[in-house]
Design a protein around this motif. Structure first.
Motif, PDB file in Angstrom:
ATOM      1  N   PRO A   1       0.822  -1.212   0.000  1.00 49.19           N
ATOM      2  CA  PRO A   1       0.000   0.000   0.000  1.00 49.19           C
ATOM      3  C   PRO A   1       0.852   1.256   0.000  1.00 49.19           C
ATOM      4  CG  PRO A   1       0.005  -1.012   2.160  1.00 49.19           C
ATOM      5  CD  PRO A   1       0.726  -1.958   1.255  1.00 49.19           C
ATOM      6  N   VAL A   2       0.371   2.278  -0.665  1.00 50.24           N
ATOM      7  CA  VAL A   2       1.044   3.573  -0.693  1.00 50.24           C
ATOM      8  C   VAL A   2       0.620   4.404   0.513  1.00 50.24           C
ATOM      9  CG1 VAL A   2       1.257   5.736  -1.982  1.00 50.24           C
ATOM     10  CG2 VAL A   2       1.244   3.544  -3.206  1.00 50.24           C
ATOM     11  N   VAL A   3      -0.666   4.298   0.880  1.00 54.62           N
ATOM     12  CA  VAL A   3      -1.224   5.078   1.985  1.00 54.62           C
ATOM     13  C   VAL A   3      -1.644   4.135   3.109  1.00 54.62           C
ATOM     14  CG1 VAL A   3      -3.063   6.649   2.712  1.00 54.62           C
ATOM     15  CG2 VAL A   3      -2.078   6.862   0.406  1.00 54.62           C
ATOM     16  N   HIS A   4      -1.255   4.459   4.326  1.00 56.81           N
ATOM     17  CA  HIS A   4      -1.731   3.736   5.499  1.00 56.81           C
ATOM     18  C   HIS A   4      -2.590   4.671   6.332  1.00 56.81           C
ATOM     19  CE1 HIS A   4       1.568   0.802   4.759  1.00 56.81           C
ATOM     20  NE2 HIS A   4       0.749  -0.035   5.369  1.00 56.81           N
ATOM     21  N   PHE A   5      -3.843   4.266   6.569  1.00 58.25           N
ATOM     22  CA  PHE A   5      -4.689   4.947   7.533  1.00 58.25           C
ATOM     23  C   PHE A   5      -4.376   4.324   8.893  1.00 58.25           C
ATOM     24  CE2 PHE A   5      -6.861   5.467   3.533  1.00 58.25           C
ATOM     25  CZ  PHE A   5      -7.356   6.775   3.591  1.00 58.25           C
ATOM     26  N   VAL A   6      -3.896   5.147   9.810  1.00 58.03           N
ATOM     27  CA  VAL A   6      -3.409   4.630  11.087  1.00 58.03           C
ATOM     28  C   VAL A   6      -4.219   5.224  12.238  1.00 58.03           C
ATOM     29  CG1 VAL A   6      -1.442   4.545  12.684  1.00 58.03           C
ATOM     30  CG2 VAL A   6      -1.072   4.265  10.212  1.00 58.03           C
ATOM     31  N   GLY A   7      -4.691   4.346  13.118  1.00 60.03           N
ATOM     32  CA  GLY A   7      -5.344   4.799  14.345  1.00 60.03           C
ATOM     33  C   GLY A   7      -4.285   5.172  15.364  1.00 60.03           C
ATOM     34  N   ALA A   8      -4.270   6.443  15.766  1.00 58.65           N
ATOM     35  CA  ALA A   8      -3.240   6.931  16.689  1.00 58.65           C
ATOM     36  C   ALA A   8      -3.550   6.614  18.141  1.00 58.65           C
ATOM     37  CB  ALA A   8      -3.072   8.442  16.527  1.00 58.65           C
ATOM     38  N   GLY A   9      -4.752   6.090  18.409  1.00 60.51           N
ATOM     39  CA  GLY A   9      -5.154   5.845  19.779  1.00 60.51           C
ATOM     40  C   GLY A   9      -5.820   7.071  20.382  1.00 60.51           C
ATOM     41  N   PRO A  10      -6.209   6.987  21.653  1.00 59.18           N
ATOM     42  CA  PRO A  10      -7.019   8.033  22.269  1.00 59.18           C
ATOM     43  C   PRO A  10      -6.246   9.253  22.757  1.00 59.18           C
ATOM     44  CG  PRO A  10      -6.648   6.289  23.821  1.00 59.18           C
ATOM     45  CD  PRO A  10      -6.046   5.817  22.534  1.00 59.18           C
ATOM     46  N   GLY A  11      -4.937   9.156  22.833  1.00 59.54           N
ATOM     47  CA  GLY A  11      -4.167  10.297  23.325  1.00 59.54           C
ATOM     48  C   GLY A  11      -2.805   9.911  23.862  1.00 59.54           C
ATOM     49  N   ASP A  12      -2.778   8.968  24.783  1.00 57.62           N
ATOM     50  CA  ASP A  12      -1.520   8.480  25.323  1.00 57.62           C
ATOM     51  C   ASP A  12      -0.664   7.951  24.172  1.00 57.62           C
ATOM     52  OD1 ASP A  12       0.559   7.040  26.506  1.00 57.62           O
ATOM     53  OD2 ASP A  12      -0.693   6.169  28.060  1.00 57.62           O
ATOM     54  N   PRO A  13       0.545   8.512  23.949  1.00 56.13           N
ATOM     55  CA  PRO A  13       1.352   8.086  22.810  1.00 56.13           C
ATOM     56  C   PRO A  13       1.770   6.624  22.858  1.00 56.13           C
ATOM     57  CG  PRO A  13       2.619   9.522  24.257  1.00 56.13           C
ATOM     58  CD  PRO A  13       1.191   9.588  24.713  1.00 56.13           C
ATOM     59  N   GLU A  14       1.705   6.008  24.040  1.00 48.28           N
ATOM     60  CA  GLU A  14       2.040   4.587  24.146  1.00 48.28           C
ATOM     61  C   GLU A  14       0.874   3.694  23.746  1.00 48.28           C
ATOM     62  OE1 GLU A  14       5.512   4.119  27.390  1.00 48.28           O
ATOM     63  OE2 GLU A  14       3.518   4.414  28.252  1.00 48.28           O
ATOM     64  N   LEU A  15      -0.287   4.279  23.468  1.00 47.15           N
ATOM     65  CA  LEU A  15      -1.444   3.476  23.084  1.00 47.15           C
ATOM     66  C   LEU A  15      -1.623   3.380  21.571  1.00 47.15           C
ATOM     67  CD1 LEU A  15      -4.094   4.407  25.795  1.00 47.15           C
ATOM     68  CD2 LEU A  15      -2.739   2.320  25.579  1.00 47.15           C
ATOM     69  N   ILE A  16      -0.725   3.942  20.788  1.00 52.53           N
ATOM     70  CA  ILE A  16      -0.708   3.627  19.370  1.00 52.53           C
ATOM     71  C   ILE A  16      -0.097   2.230  19.242  1.00 52.53           C
ATOM     72  CG2 ILE A  16       1.577   4.662  18.971  1.00 52.53           C
ATOM     73  CD1 ILE A  16       0.594   5.525  16.198  1.00 52.53           C
ATOM     74  N   THR A  17      -0.521   1.456  18.256  1.00 56.03           N
ATOM     75  CA  THR A  17       0.034   0.110  18.106  1.00 56.03           C
ATOM     76  C   THR A  17       1.493   0.184  17.663  1.00 56.03           C
ATOM     77  OG1 THR A  17      -0.607  -0.100  15.778  1.00 56.03           O
ATOM     78  CG2 THR A  17      -2.229  -0.787  17.433  1.00 56.03           C
ATOM     79  N   ARG A  18       2.213  -0.887  17.887  1.00 51.01           N
ATOM     80  CA  ARG A  18       3.616  -0.937  17.446  1.00 51.01           C
ATOM     81  C   ARG A  18       3.709  -0.757  15.937  1.00 51.01           C
ATOM     82  NH1 ARG A  18       6.389  -6.215  19.843  1.00 51.01           N
ATOM     83  NH2 ARG A  18       8.116  -5.351  18.619  1.00 51.01           N
ATOM     84  N   LYS A  19       2.768  -1.380  15.231  1.00 47.87           N
ATOM     85  CA  LYS A  19       2.775  -1.251  13.769  1.00 47.87           C
ATOM     86  C   LYS A  19       2.501   0.188  13.348  1.00 47.87           C
ATOM     87  CE  LYS A  19       0.850  -3.274   9.573  1.00 47.87           C
ATOM     88  NZ  LYS A  19       0.014  -4.344   9.010  1.00 47.87           N
TER      89      LYS A  19
END
Length: 271
Positions: free
Chosen positions: A20-38
């Motif tokens: 894929p050229v574009v990834h739509f990524v869920g950043a999580g609710p706010g805490d930067p550690e709650l974004i997934t590793r991927k």
């Protein structure tokens, strides 16, 4: 790029996998550690990041590599967002569209994905932790307690975006399920009116979590008959999740899952 980062496209009646050229990524609710590793890895590798305004914690953007082109979509319309993606794709760049929470919930990504399909630009979606789940964590609360509620309704109060006729808040209230209400705290008076009219008791517990998982997170509690006044006193206008449910203050039956008298394929019942 990982071998698992693939998008599926139809080519002459057959399915093929391409990066894929574009990834739509869920950043999580706010805490930067709650974004997934991927998701974090993709942000750190991206050549272009388009992020959802002040809702994305800037600590996540700190992961962007030197020279990464960063755009705040709060100042952009759909055409402008797509134009950045189109230009980046033509230049062979890796693009991340960074949304808060999980992008599948009130993320307005479908219209973006449909436009990318028209342009034959491949994309993939990386899920994230939704704010309604971060809210449950903040409250230290399970939404689905036995004999109290086994259903969670995710919805919002009708505003500039109309609700389908059968999804009006008052109609959903008839179920008296656990309800997580997005994007509506600024209309709390109307929310309360609709919920009580629809079937909830005025004594139903309510919890509001402001900026769940952020350092300045706040928790407000009350009932349907008191919460509007409390919200007014607290001055809450945005970035808040409303939870309405008897699970917030109720006796409940213990789960069968860990009941010693309940057998299943992994465990025999004990006296």
């Amino acid at each position: 790029m990982s071998t698992t980062d693939v998008a599926t496209t139809a080519t002459q009646g057959q399915m093929s996998q391409v990066a894929p050229v574009v990834h739509f990524v869920g950043a999580g609710p706010g805490d930067p550690e709650l974004i997934t590793r991927k998701g974090y890895r993709l942000v750190s590798e991206a050549d272009i990041v388009i992020y959802a305004g002040s809702l994305v914690n800037p600590d996540i953007l700190a992961a962007c590599k030197k020279g990464c082109e960063i755009h705040n979509s709060a100042t952009m319309n759909l055409d402008e967002v797509i134009e950045v993606m189109k230009r980046g794709a033509s230049e062979g760049k890796a693009i991340v569209r960074l949304h808060t929470g999980d992008p599948a919930i009130y993320g307005a990504i479908q219209e973006q994905m449909d436009r990318l399909k028209e342009l034959d630009i491949t994309y993939a979606v990386v899920p994230g932790v939704s704010s309604f789940l971060a809210t449950a964590a903040a409250l230290k609360q399970e939404y689905t307690l036995p004999n109290v509620s086994q259903t969670v309704i995710i919805t919002r109060m009708e505003g500039r975006t109309p609700m389908p006729p059968k999804e009006k808040l008052g109609m959903l209230a008839a179920h008296e399920a656990t309800m997580c209400i997005f994007l509506s705290v600024q209309m709390i008076d109307r929310v309360v009116e609709e919920l009580i009219k629809g079937g909830y008791s005025p004594k139903t517990p309510v919890a509001i979590v402001v900026k769940a998982s952020w350092p300045d997170q706040r928790i407000i509690r009350g009932t349907l008959e008191t919460i509007a006044q409390i919200v007014s006193q607290e001055g809450v206008l945005r970035q808040a999740m409303i939870v309405v449910s008897k699970v917030l203050d109720s006796d409940y039956e213990l789960s069968k899952l860990y009941d010693k008298g309940f057998s299943h394929m992994y465990r025999s019942a004990k006296d």
